[in-house]
Design a protein around this motif. Structure first.
Motif, mmCIF file in Angstrom:
data_model
loop_
_atom_site.group_PDB
_atom_site.id
_atom_site.type_symbol
_atom_site.label_atom_id
_atom_site.label_comp_id
_atom_site.label_asym_id
_atom_site.label_seq_id
_atom_site.Cartn_x
_atom_site.Cartn_y
_atom_site.Cartn_z
ATOM 1 N N ASP A 33 0.858 -1.155 0.014
ATOM 2 C CA ASP A 33 -0.082 -0.100 -0.030
ATOM 3 C C ASP A 33 0.999 1.133 -0.065
ATOM 4 N N LEU A 34 0.421 2.098 -1.004
ATOM 5 C CA LEU A 34 1.057 3.490 -0.638
ATOM 6 C C LEU A 34 0.676 4.423 0.358
ATOM 7 N N THR A 35 1.481 4.393 1.649
ATOM 8 C CA THR A 35 1.120 5.274 2.605
ATOM 9 C C THR A 35 1.840 6.759 2.403
ATOM 10 N N GLN A 36 1.048 7.664 3.120
ATOM 11 C CA GLN A 36 1.239 9.016 2.747
ATOM 12 C C GLN A 36 3.011 9.409 2.860
ATOM 13 N N GLU A 37 3.326 8.540 4.056
ATOM 14 C CA GLU A 37 5.114 8.742 4.137
ATOM 15 C C GLU A 37 5.813 8.188 2.686
ATOM 16 N N LEU A 38 5.273 7.196 2.315
ATOM 17 C CA LEU A 38 5.849 6.752 1.034
ATOM 18 C C LEU A 38 5.774 7.491 -0.165
ATOM 19 N N GLU A 98 8.608 -3.275 -12.989
ATOM 20 C CA GLU A 98 9.622 -3.182 -12.106
ATOM 21 C C GLU A 98 9.462 -2.642 -10.791
ATOM 22 N N ARG A 99 10.047 -3.136 -9.893
ATOM 23 C CA ARG A 99 10.058 -2.565 -8.484
ATOM 24 C C ARG A 99 10.132 -1.067 -8.408
ATOM 25 N N GLY A 100 9.232 -0.444 -7.683
ATOM 26 C CA GLY A 100 9.244 0.882 -7.808
ATOM 27 C C GLY A 100 8.174 1.779 -8.400
ATOM 28 N N LEU A 101 7.591 0.811 -9.383
ATOM 29 C CA LEU A 101 6.349 1.231 -10.310
ATOM 30 C C LEU A 101 5.164 1.209 -9.305
ATOM 31 N N THR A 124 5.351 10.835 -0.253
ATOM 32 C CA THR A 124 6.264 11.697 -0.008
ATOM 33 C C THR A 124 7.655 11.629 -0.171
ATOM 34 N N ALA A 125 8.159 10.515 0.392
ATOM 35 C CA ALA A 125 9.528 10.176 0.143
ATOM 36 C C ALA A 125 9.776 9.703 -1.183
ATOM 37 N N LEU A 126 8.932 9.143 -1.942
ATOM 38 C CA LEU A 126 9.305 8.764 -3.194
ATOM 39 C C LEU A 126 8.816 10.048 -4.369
ATOM 40 N N GLY A 127 8.091 11.046 -3.956
ATOM 41 C CA GLY A 127 7.866 12.054 -4.800
ATOM 42 C C GLY A 127 6.620 11.649 -5.658
ATOM 43 N N TYR A 128 5.957 10.734 -5.296
ATOM 44 C CA TYR A 128 4.763 10.125 -6.144
ATOM 45 C C TYR A 128 3.307 10.984 -5.846
ATOM 46 N N ALA A 129 2.561 11.000 -7.036
ATOM 47 C CA ALA A 129 1.422 11.789 -6.605
ATOM 48 C C ALA A 129 0.439 11.076 -5.483
#
Length: 95
Positions: free
Chosen positions: A5-10, A39-42, A12-17
Protein backbone atom coordinates in the motif's frame (compact mmCIF):
# COMPACT_ATOMS: atom_id res chain seq x y z
CA UNK A 1 4.84 -9.42 -7.81
CA UNK A 2 5.03 -8.19 -4.27
CA UNK A 3 2.75 -5.23 -3.63
CA UNK A 4 2.60 -2.61 -0.90
CA UNK A 5 0.00 0.00 0.00
CA UNK A 6 1.20 3.51 -0.77
CA UNK A 7 1.17 5.32 2.56
CA UNK A 8 1.42 9.10 2.84
CA UNK A 9 5.01 8.67 4.03
CA UNK A 10 5.95 6.58 0.99
CA UNK A 11 4.35 8.92 -1.53
CA UNK A 12 6.14 11.88 0.05
CA UNK A 13 9.51 10.08 0.20
CA UNK A 14 9.24 8.85 -3.41
CA UNK A 15 7.73 12.07 -4.79
CA UNK A 16 4.71 10.24 -6.20
CA UNK A 17 1.24 11.72 -6.60
CA UNK A 18 -0.64 11.13 -3.33
CA UNK A 19 -3.68 8.95 -2.82
CA UNK A 20 -3.41 6.79 -5.92
CA UNK A 21 -2.24 3.29 -6.71
CA UNK A 22 -0.35 0.38 -5.18
CA UNK A 23 3.45 0.18 -5.09
CA UNK A 24 5.27 -2.74 -6.72
CA UNK A 25 7.84 -3.60 -4.05
CA UNK A 26 9.30 -6.64 -5.81
CA UNK A 27 9.14 -8.65 -9.03
CA UNK A 28 10.17 -12.29 -9.33
CA UNK A 29 12.95 -12.90 -11.91
CA UNK A 30 11.71 -14.54 -15.13
CA UNK A 31 8.07 -13.98 -14.09
CA UNK A 32 5.34 -12.80 -16.48
CA UNK A 33 5.39 -9.46 -14.67
CA UNK A 34 9.12 -9.02 -15.30
CA UNK A 35 8.72 -10.08 -18.92
CA UNK A 36 5.93 -7.49 -19.33
CA UNK A 37 8.29 -4.76 -18.07
CA UNK A 38 6.94 -4.34 -14.55
CA UNK A 39 9.72 -3.17 -12.22
CA UNK A 40 10.16 -2.55 -8.52
CA UNK A 41 9.15 1.03 -7.71
CA UNK A 42 6.39 1.30 -10.29
CA UNK A 43 2.82 1.86 -9.22
CA UNK A 44 -0.28 -0.05 -10.33
CA UNK A 45 -3.09 2.46 -10.89
CA UNK A 46 -5.70 0.29 -12.56
CA UNK A 47 -6.53 -3.41 -12.84
CA UNK A 48 -8.85 -4.02 -15.75
CA UNK A 49 -11.31 -1.14 -15.70
CA UNK A 50 -11.02 -0.50 -11.93
CA UNK A 51 -8.81 2.12 -10.26
CA UNK A 52 -6.97 0.62 -7.28
CA UNK A 53 -5.65 2.17 -4.08
CA UNK A 54 -4.88 -0.85 -1.89
CA UNK A 55 -3.27 -4.28 -2.07
CA UNK A 56 -6.58 -5.73 -0.87
CA UNK A 57 -8.37 -4.25 -3.91
CA UNK A 58 -5.78 -5.67 -6.32
CA UNK A 59 -5.95 -9.11 -4.71
CA UNK A 60 -9.77 -9.06 -4.83
CA UNK A 61 -9.82 -8.17 -8.52
CA UNK A 62 -7.18 -10.75 -9.41
CA UNK A 63 -9.03 -13.36 -7.34
CA UNK A 64 -12.00 -12.96 -9.68
CA UNK A 65 -9.89 -13.52 -12.81
CA UNK A 66 -9.95 -17.02 -14.21
CA UNK A 67 -6.61 -18.81 -14.46
CA UNK A 68 -4.97 -18.22 -17.81
CA UNK A 69 -7.04 -15.15 -18.69
CA UNK A 70 -5.37 -11.84 -19.53
CA UNK A 71 -5.69 -8.88 -17.18
CA UNK A 72 -4.69 -5.32 -18.14
CA UNK A 73 -2.76 -3.26 -15.58
CA UNK A 74 -2.17 0.50 -15.83
CA UNK A 75 1.36 0.72 -14.43
CA UNK A 76 3.76 3.61 -14.11
CA UNK A 77 4.77 6.60 -12.07
CA UNK A 78 2.89 9.86 -11.51
CA UNK A 79 5.11 12.40 -9.81
CA UNK A 80 3.95 15.47 -7.94
CA UNK A 81 4.60 18.85 -9.50
CA UNK A 82 6.24 19.09 -12.90
CA UNK A 83 8.13 15.80 -12.55
CA UNK A 84 6.04 14.20 -15.28
CA UNK A 85 4.44 10.83 -15.53
CA UNK A 86 4.87 7.52 -17.30
CA UNK A 87 1.83 5.27 -17.50
CA UNK A 88 1.63 2.15 -19.64
CA UNK A 89 -0.85 -0.69 -19.91
CA UNK A 90 0.63 -4.15 -19.57
CA UNK A 91 -1.24 -7.43 -19.90
CA UNK A 92 -0.51 -10.29 -17.57
CA UNK A 93 -1.99 -13.79 -17.42
CA UNK A 94 -3.75 -14.73 -14.21
CA UNK A 95 -2.48 -17.83 -12.44
Amino acid sequence: MQLQDLTQELTTALGYAPGRGVLVSGVEPQSPAEQAGVERGLVIYRVGKYDVNSVKQVEGLLGRANSGTSVDFAVGVMRTGAGGQRIETVTLAAR
